[in-house]
Scaffold this motif. Structure first.
Motif, PDB file in Angstrom:
ATOM      1  N   LEU A   1      64.002  -2.693 100.649  1.00  0.00           N
ATOM      2  CA  LEU A   1      63.733  -1.819  99.519  1.00  0.00           C
ATOM      3  C   LEU A   1      63.303  -0.419  99.947  1.00  0.00           C
ATOM      4  CD1 LEU A   1      61.862  -4.102  96.953  1.00  0.00           C
ATOM      5  CD2 LEU A   1      63.948  -2.802  96.512  1.00  0.00           C
ATOM      6  N   HIS A   2      62.613  -0.344 101.101  1.00  0.00           N
ATOM      7  CA  HIS A   2      62.089   0.951 101.520  1.00  0.00           C
ATOM      8  C   HIS A   2      63.199   1.958 101.846  1.00  0.00           C
ATOM      9  CE1 HIS A   2      62.940  -0.912 105.419  1.00  0.00           C
ATOM     10  NE2 HIS A   2      62.966   0.313 105.916  1.00  0.00           N
ATOM     11  N   LYS A   3      64.453   1.502 101.907  1.00  0.00           N
ATOM     12  CA  LYS A   3      65.571   2.405 102.179  1.00  0.00           C
ATOM     13  C   LYS A   3      66.010   3.161 100.921  1.00  0.00           C
ATOM     14  CE  LYS A   3      67.508  -0.327 105.991  1.00  0.00           C
ATOM     15  NZ  LYS A   3      68.718  -1.008 106.496  1.00  0.00           N
ATOM     16  N   TYR A   4      65.483   2.737  99.764  1.00  0.00           N
ATOM     17  CA  TYR A   4      65.903   3.330  98.495  1.00  0.00           C
ATOM     18  C   TYR A   4      64.725   4.025  97.813  1.00  0.00           C
ATOM     19  CZ  TYR A   4      69.991   0.400  99.235  1.00  0.00           C
ATOM     20  OH  TYR A   4      71.107  -0.187  99.770  1.00  0.00           O
ATOM     21  N   PRO A   5      65.007   5.036  96.991  1.00  0.00           N
ATOM     22  CA  PRO A   5      63.920   5.745  96.296  1.00  0.00           C
ATOM     23  C   PRO A   5      63.192   4.849  95.303  1.00  0.00           C
ATOM     24  CG  PRO A   5      65.973   7.010  96.247  1.00  0.00           C
ATOM     25  CD  PRO A   5      66.328   5.627  96.722  1.00  0.00           C
ATOM     26  N   HIS A   6      61.909   5.095  95.182  1.00  0.00           N
ATOM     27  CA  HIS A   6      61.105   4.401  94.176  1.00  0.00           C
ATOM     28  C   HIS A   6      60.816   5.373  93.037  1.00  0.00           C
ATOM     29  CE1 HIS A   6      57.023   3.284  92.496  1.00  0.00           C
ATOM     30  NE2 HIS A   6      57.775   2.261  92.177  1.00  0.00           N
ATOM     31  N   VAL A   7      61.086   4.921  91.789  1.00  0.00           N
ATOM     32  CA  VAL A   7      60.829   5.752  90.612  1.00  0.00           C
ATOM     33  C   VAL A   7      59.499   5.327  90.008  1.00  0.00           C
ATOM     34  CG1 VAL A   7      61.762   6.665  88.474  1.00  0.00           C
ATOM     35  CG2 VAL A   7      63.310   5.719  90.187  1.00  0.00           C
ATOM     36  N   SER A   8      58.567   6.254  89.936  1.00  0.00           N
ATOM     37  CA  SER A   8      57.225   5.923  89.478  1.00  0.00           C
ATOM     38  C   SER A   8      56.827   6.809  88.304  1.00  0.00           C
ATOM     39  CB  SER A   8      56.226   6.121  90.617  1.00  0.00           C
ATOM     40  OG  SER A   8      54.903   5.956  90.162  1.00  0.00           O
ATOM     41  N   TYR A   9      55.971   6.264  87.429  1.00  0.00           N
ATOM     42  CA  TYR A   9      55.282   7.112  86.458  1.00  0.00           C
ATOM     43  C   TYR A   9      53.860   6.617  86.309  1.00  0.00           C
ATOM     44  CZ  TYR A   9      55.600   3.931  82.365  1.00  0.00           C
ATOM     45  OH  TYR A   9      55.469   2.897  81.475  1.00  0.00           O
ATOM     46  N   ASN A  10      52.992   7.484  85.826  1.00  0.00           N
ATOM     47  CA  ASN A  10      51.541   7.420  85.940  1.00  0.00           C
ATOM     48  C   ASN A  10      50.907   6.052  86.171  1.00  0.00           C
ATOM     49  OD1 ASN A  10      51.998   6.508  83.344  1.00  0.00           O
ATOM     50  ND2 ASN A  10      50.915   8.166  82.335  1.00  0.00           N
ATOM     51  N   TYR A  11      51.181   5.046  85.328  1.00  0.00           N
ATOM     52  CA  TYR A  11      50.376   3.829  85.435  1.00  0.00           C
ATOM     53  C   TYR A  11      50.606   3.078  86.739  1.00  0.00           C
ATOM     54  CZ  TYR A  11      53.925   0.209  84.465  1.00  0.00           C
ATOM     55  OH  TYR A  11      54.981  -0.660  84.534  1.00  0.00           O
ATOM     56  N   ASN A  12      51.747   3.289  87.407  1.00  0.00           N
ATOM     57  CA  ASN A  12      52.000   2.599  88.667  1.00  0.00           C
ATOM     58  C   ASN A  12      51.010   2.991  89.752  1.00  0.00           C
ATOM     59  OD1 ASN A  12      55.271   2.945  87.726  1.00  0.00           O
ATOM     60  ND2 ASN A  12      54.518   0.931  88.286  1.00  0.00           N
ATOM     61  N   LEU A  13      50.383   4.147  89.602  1.00  0.00           N
ATOM     62  CA  LEU A  13      49.520   4.647  90.657  1.00  0.00           C
ATOM     63  C   LEU A  13      48.047   4.427  90.357  1.00  0.00           C
ATOM     64  CD1 LEU A  13      51.364   8.020  91.361  1.00  0.00           C
ATOM     65  CD2 LEU A  13      51.685   5.819  92.481  1.00  0.00           C
TER      66      LEU A  13
ATOM     67  N   VAL B   1      50.763  -1.966  95.598  1.00  0.00           N
ATOM     68  CA  VAL B   1      52.126  -2.250  96.035  1.00  0.00           C
ATOM     69  C   VAL B   1      52.504  -1.447  97.274  1.00  0.00           C
ATOM     70  CG1 VAL B   1      52.970  -2.949  93.786  1.00  0.00           C
ATOM     71  CG2 VAL B   1      52.988  -0.533  94.383  1.00  0.00           C
ATOM     72  N   PHE B   2      51.800  -0.360  97.532  1.00  0.00           N
ATOM     73  CA  PHE B   2      52.089   0.412  98.734  1.00  0.00           C
ATOM     74  C   PHE B   2      51.743  -0.384  99.994  1.00  0.00           C
ATOM     75  CE2 PHE B   2      51.881   3.778  95.601  1.00  0.00           C
ATOM     76  CZ  PHE B   2      52.895   4.630  95.997  1.00  0.00           C
ATOM     77  N   SER B   3      50.677  -1.170  99.921  1.00  0.00           N
ATOM     78  CA  SER B   3      50.197  -1.868 101.116  1.00  0.00           C
ATOM     79  C   SER B   3      51.122  -2.998 101.555  1.00  0.00           C
ATOM     80  CB  SER B   3      48.797  -2.436 100.855  1.00  0.00           C
ATOM     81  OG  SER B   3      48.832  -3.463  99.871  1.00  0.00           O
ATOM     82  N   ILE B   4      51.988  -3.476 100.656  1.00  0.00           N
ATOM     83  CA  ILE B   4      52.860  -4.584 101.053  1.00  0.00           C
ATOM     84  C   ILE B   4      54.231  -4.091 101.521  1.00  0.00           C
ATOM     85  CG2 ILE B   4      51.724  -6.334  99.650  1.00  0.00           C
ATOM     86  CD1 ILE B   4      53.683  -5.895  97.458  1.00  0.00           C
ATOM     87  N   GLY B   5      54.365  -2.788 101.691  1.00  0.00           N
ATOM     88  CA  GLY B   5      55.524  -2.223 102.360  1.00  0.00           C
ATOM     89  C   GLY B   5      56.806  -2.150 101.563  1.00  0.00           C
ATOM     90  N   LEU B   6      56.727  -2.218 100.233  1.00  0.00           N
ATOM     91  CA  LEU B   6      57.942  -2.155  99.420  1.00  0.00           C
ATOM     92  C   LEU B   6      58.379  -0.724  99.130  1.00  0.00           C
ATOM     93  CD1 LEU B   6      57.238  -4.985  96.811  1.00  0.00           C
ATOM     94  CD2 LEU B   6      58.493  -5.141  98.963  1.00  0.00           C
ATOM     95  N   ILE B   7      57.425   0.196  99.168  1.00  0.00           N
ATOM     96  CA  ILE B   7      57.702   1.576  98.782  1.00  0.00           C
ATOM     97  C   ILE B   7      57.651   2.487  99.998  1.00  0.00           C
ATOM     98  CG2 ILE B   7      56.893   3.534  97.398  1.00  0.00           C
ATOM     99  CD1 ILE B   7      55.770   1.506  95.418  1.00  0.00           C
ATOM    100  N   ASN B   8      58.661   3.298 100.125  1.00  0.00           N
ATOM    101  CA  ASN B   8      58.696   4.315 101.175  1.00  0.00           C
ATOM    102  C   ASN B   8      58.107   5.603 100.603  1.00  0.00           C
ATOM    103  OD1 ASN B   8      59.284   6.261 103.073  1.00  0.00           O
ATOM    104  ND2 ASN B   8      61.392   5.606 103.406  1.00  0.00           N
TER     105      ASN B   8
END
Length: 304
Positions: A194-206, A213-220
């Motif tokens: 998954l880290h090879k592809y962009p992650h689309v985020s909006y406010n509540y995800n952060l 979810v950042f700590s489990i390595g899914l998001i680049n």
């Protein structure tokens, strides 16, 4: 203490400015300022901190605002007793925009649409601001999505503030990607890529109440797309190879038929409703809760 002084305080607190409150109430700023100063002198404490950077509520002011909001709300009900028509008032704040919530709210509005006196509202806010607004009586109910650690904290702290909370639903946290995505092969999702592809985020995800979810390595962190509404995020996901992270989609979600939702292992979230103890049996709140539960029952992972 006069009711007009209470109304002035509420207007200043809601607008964050003496001048804006004066404009909203069609009175002069000196009139509002002197009236509130007289009230503070009578009470023996300051309601507002006044600095060159602006105004803010004092500790005592926060308590005053909570009780004052309730007083004005009750007065509105008194005004319409002679009409023998109940005053329908309901306000909700939510940490994130989910179709189940908007569907429940729209059905609540439809149920009471023939009421002679109706004042309903819903808007988004951060979890901390929602808790503060519920405590101060600015909203009837707060809807927050939290992780297990925060849930345990709420169990210990909220009752001390005369706030109640109820876990309405345990919800999956999913990877949401378009059907036909390169990572969907043989009815599985390759999480490691998954880290090879962009992650689309909006406010509540952060928000920190969410599982990290950042700590489990899914998001680049070098491949991020940030937007401020869920519709834009959905359009990006279905028209590209970017992915999002969110809860199970509702059947009424516009992009429901175009995405695949795959639960992330070992991540659970809890949808929680928070209200003041005295509001727990409010008719509108109880109906909204039942409507929301019914909408949440429609959620199903849109699996591979």
């Amino acid at each position: 203490m006069k009711l007009k002084q209470i109304e002035y305080v509420l207007a200043v607190a809601n607008t964050g400015s003496f001048s804006k409150a004066a404009s909203e109430l069609y009175v002069s700023q000196p009139n509002i300022s002197s009236s509130i100063l007289a009230l503070e002198k009578e009470l023996g404490y300051d309601i507002f901190n006044r600095t060159n950077q602006g105004i803010s509520l004092t500790v005592e002011g926060n308590l005053f605002l909570r009780y004052a909001t309730n007083i004005i709300g009750e007065l509105k009900k008194i005004d319409i007793i002679a009409e023998k028509s109940p005053y329908r008032n309901f306000s909700a704040e939510t940490m994130f925009n989910h179709t189940a919530i908007s569907q429940a709210f729209s059905k609540l509005c439809s149920h009471y649409e023939d009421a002679n006196h109706l004042n309903f509202s819903i808007h988004s806010n951060t979890s901390n601001e929602i808790l503060e607004d519920i405590y101060l009586g600015k909203a009837d109910v707060g809807i927050i999505l939290i992780n297990k650690i925060t849930l345990d904290t709420y169990k210990n702290t909220l009752p001390k503030k005369a706030l109640t909370f109820e876990v309405i639903e345990n919800m999956n946290l999913n990877i949401n990607i378009r059907k036909g995505h390169p990572l969907l092969k043989n009815n599985t999702l390759d999480f490691k890529r998954l880290h090879k592809y962009p992650h689309v985020s909006y406010n509540y995800n952060l928000i920190s109440d969410f599982p990290d979810v950042f700590s489990i390595g899914l998001i680049n962190p070098d491949k991020m797309i940030n937007v401020n509404d869920s519709n834009t995020r959905g359009q990006i996901i279905i028209s590209s190879n970017a992915f999002g992270i969110g809860c199970d989609p509702h059947p009424m979600t516009r992009i429901h038929d175009y995405i695949v939702s795959v639960p992330i292992p070992d991540t659970k979230t809890y949808l929680v409703m928070i209200s003041q103890e005295k509001q727990s049996q409010n008719e509108e709140l109880l109906l909204f809760k039942e409507l929301l539960k019914a909408e949440l029952a429609k959620l199903r992972p849109n699996l591979i």
